[in-house]
Design a protein around this motif. Structure first.
Motif, PDB file in Angstrom:
ATOM      1  N   ALA A  13      35.511  25.347  31.174  1.00 29.82           N
ATOM      2  CA  ALA A  13      34.534  24.605  30.372  1.00 29.82           C
ATOM      3  C   ALA A  13      35.191  23.374  29.777  1.00 29.82           C
ATOM      4  CB  ALA A  13      33.971  25.488  29.266  1.00 29.82           C
ATOM      5  N   GLU A  14      34.404  22.314  29.650  1.00 30.71           N
ATOM      6  CA  GLU A  14      34.869  21.077  29.025  1.00 30.71           C
ATOM      7  C   GLU A  14      33.754  20.516  28.162  1.00 30.71           C
ATOM      8  OE1 GLU A  14      37.162  18.281  31.369  1.00 30.71           O
ATOM      9  OE2 GLU A  14      37.022  19.621  33.081  1.00 30.71           O
ATOM     10  N   LEU A  25      31.159  30.136  29.066  1.00 30.07           N
ATOM     11  CA  LEU A  25      31.998  30.901  29.987  1.00 30.07           C
ATOM     12  C   LEU A  25      31.616  32.375  29.996  1.00 30.07           C
ATOM     13  CD1 LEU A  25      35.512  29.352  29.227  1.00 30.07           C
ATOM     14  CD2 LEU A  25      33.960  28.795  31.082  1.00 30.07           C
ATOM     15  N   LEU A  26      31.409  32.940  28.841  1.00 34.49           N
ATOM     16  CA  LEU A  26      31.077  34.359  28.760  1.00 34.49           C
ATOM     17  C   LEU A  26      29.703  34.648  29.355  1.00 34.49           C
ATOM     18  CD1 LEU A  26      32.476  34.956  25.179  1.00 34.49           C
ATOM     19  CD2 LEU A  26      33.375  35.976  27.274  1.00 34.49           C
ATOM     20  N   SER A  27      28.786  33.695  29.238  1.00 31.00           N
ATOM     21  CA  SER A  27      27.466  33.873  29.848  1.00 31.00           C
ATOM     22  C   SER A  27      27.569  33.907  31.370  1.00 31.00           C
ATOM     23  CB  SER A  27      26.519  32.750  29.404  1.00 31.00           C
ATOM     24  OG  SER A  27      26.300  32.805  28.007  1.00 31.00           O
ATOM     25  N   LEU A  40      40.641  35.127  28.000  1.00 34.42           N
ATOM     26  CA  LEU A  40      40.247  33.778  27.596  1.00 34.42           C
ATOM     27  C   LEU A  40      41.498  33.025  27.177  1.00 34.42           C
ATOM     28  CD1 LEU A  40      37.738  31.960  27.175  1.00 34.42           C
ATOM     29  CD2 LEU A  40      37.759  32.684  24.775  1.00 34.42           C
ATOM     30  N   PHE A  41      41.768  31.909  27.857  1.00 29.93           N
ATOM     31  CA  PHE A  41      42.909  31.051  27.543  1.00 29.93           C
ATOM     32  C   PHE A  41      42.423  29.918  26.655  1.00 29.93           C
ATOM     33  CE2 PHE A  41      43.835  33.092  31.595  1.00 29.93           C
ATOM     34  CZ  PHE A  41      45.087  33.622  31.350  1.00 29.93           C
ATOM     35  N   VAL A  85      39.425  28.181  29.477  1.00 29.18           N
ATOM     36  CA  VAL A  85      39.464  28.857  30.777  1.00 29.18           C
ATOM     37  C   VAL A  85      39.260  30.354  30.573  1.00 29.18           C
ATOM     38  CG1 VAL A  85      40.911  29.462  32.756  1.00 29.18           C
ATOM     39  CG2 VAL A  85      40.956  27.134  31.856  1.00 29.18           C
ATOM     40  N   LEU A  86      38.386  30.941  31.381  1.00 31.47           N
ATOM     41  CA  LEU A  86      38.141  32.383  31.350  1.00 31.47           C
ATOM     42  C   LEU A  86      38.476  32.974  32.709  1.00 31.47           C
ATOM     43  CD1 LEU A  86      36.950  34.830  29.741  1.00 31.47           C
ATOM     44  CD2 LEU A  86      34.765  34.303  30.854  1.00 31.47           C
TER      45      LEU A  86
END
Length: 375
Positions: A13-14, A25-27, A40-41, A85-86
């Motif tokens: 994601a950005e 990201l989680l969605s 998750l980073f 990042v995930l």
């Protein structure tokens, strides 16, 4: 009998607030089937922000995933190609064999049990101390006690771990004459001493983080599965490193070496998963100190290539890249990311790669790479 391998996906994601990017990201992850682990980073400014982000992650998963919920880890390594990042681990399931995924609980932690009539696999993540301000040794002891508690509940031991991730805040710092990584290795050695290690030590990574204290994730497997440790004859096994590599004021006999194999194969003789340990530009036990990140990248990739049996040469990574499922690239210097990414884009196009800002366990090393391969 079939081993249900774990596959890995990356989401990036950005833009937007941290919460908006995390929800995005989680969605995406919640739409995947049979998700067993989320990592998750993230970038943090201090441990207070780290604890806030970890709480957000844990609550989101609790509210949006149905049971069995994946285990979660928040790793404070700043992403270098994206803002967040995930990494998503999910189970490849076949319709021809009974399989269950169950949430299990000890007194202090939740984990997942994957079970078939032939084997069990334990997925554990986010194992850490209750207080992130404790010394490294005490944090390590608490994290390993939680791991031990899970394994005992499953009638397993440390020798059943096939893959372990060890995240250490300020990994190369020196406290009271000992490197933080050495303190961690000493504790790991004490806990590992109770196991026989019939299938070798786990594949593992020991890598630095900006915050978050000591954090451990692991997969353990027991049953009718072939588990084989992978050695690399170009590199000395880390668990027999000499005193010159270890930074500690204690006597040689009291120093714990890094207890891991260069890789670990898990297979049912029809398909094979190879966990590639954190790998750097090391030959024998010595760092190849060129000072050039692209040269170190090439040596690191050659080590990985040699480990998993791709001997045809660097130019043939394009042909064989389908065997690699995922890479994580840890970089000591943020400014090296564009050049390394351009190099890997040529060698491994379309391969999911996470580029992360992280200190490597030796001061002279600029890059470390780990991954997973499917053969």
């Amino acid at each position: 009998m079939k081993y249900h391998r774990i596959k890995c996906n990356l989401y990036k994601a950005e833009g937007g607030s941290w919460e908006q990017m995390a929800e995005e990201l989680l969605s995406s992850a919640v739409r995947e089937e049979r998700v067993v682990r989320l990592i998750l980073f993230t970038r943090c400014t201090d441990n207070q922000e780290y604890k806030f982000q970890r709480s957000f992650l844990e609550q989101w998963v609790e509210w949006h995933f149905v049971s069995p919920r994946p285990v979660v880890s928040l790793v404070a390594q700043k992403p270098l190609v994206a803002n967040l990042v995930l990494e998503v681990h999910s189970l490849v399931e076949a319709a021809d064999e009974a399989l269950t995924i169950e949430e299990q609980f000890t007194s202090s932690v939740r984990y997942l049990r994957i079970a078939t009539p032939h084997y069990r696999e334990i997925i554990a993540g986010g194992l850490c101390a209750d207080d992130l301000n404790l010394p490294v040794r005490e944090q390590s002891e608490q994290a390993f006690r939680k791991a031990e508690e899970i394994l005992k509940a499953e009638q397993m031991n440390f020798g059943d771990i096939v893959r372990q991730w060890n995240y250490l805040e300020r990994i190369t710092d020196i406290a009271h004459g000992n490197q933080c990584y050495q303190d961690f290795n000493d504790v790991r050695t004490l806990f590992y001493a109770s196991s026989a290690w019939e299938s070798g030590y786990p594949a593992a990574t020991g890598i630095g983080t900006q915050y978050g204290g000591i954090l451990i994730d692991f997969n353990a497997v027991s049953g009718e599965v072939d588990i084989v440790p992978l050695d690399n004859d170009w590199q000395r096994a880390a668990h027999v490193y000499s005193d010159e590599v270890l930074i500690s004021h204690r006597a040689d006999t009291e120093k714990g070496t890094p207890k891991f194999e260069r890789g670990k194969s898990v297979s049912d003789r029809r398909q094979e998963v190879i966990y590639i340990s954190g790998t750097a530009a090391i030959r024998g036990e010595e760092s190849v100190t060129t000072g050039d990140v692209l040269s170190q990248t090439e040596i690191t990739l050659e080590n990985i290539q040699h480990l998993i049996g791709l001997e045809e040469g660097r130019e043939n990574w394009l042909e064989h890249s389908g065997k690699l499922g995922l890479l994580r690239v840890y970089l000591k210097n943020e400014e090296d990311a564009p050049a390394v990414k351009a190099d890997l884009d040529k060698l491994c196009p379309d391969l999911p790669i996470a580029y992360l800002y992280a200190d490597v366990c030796r001061e002279e090393l600029l890059i470390e790479i780990e991954g997973i391969a499917y053969l």
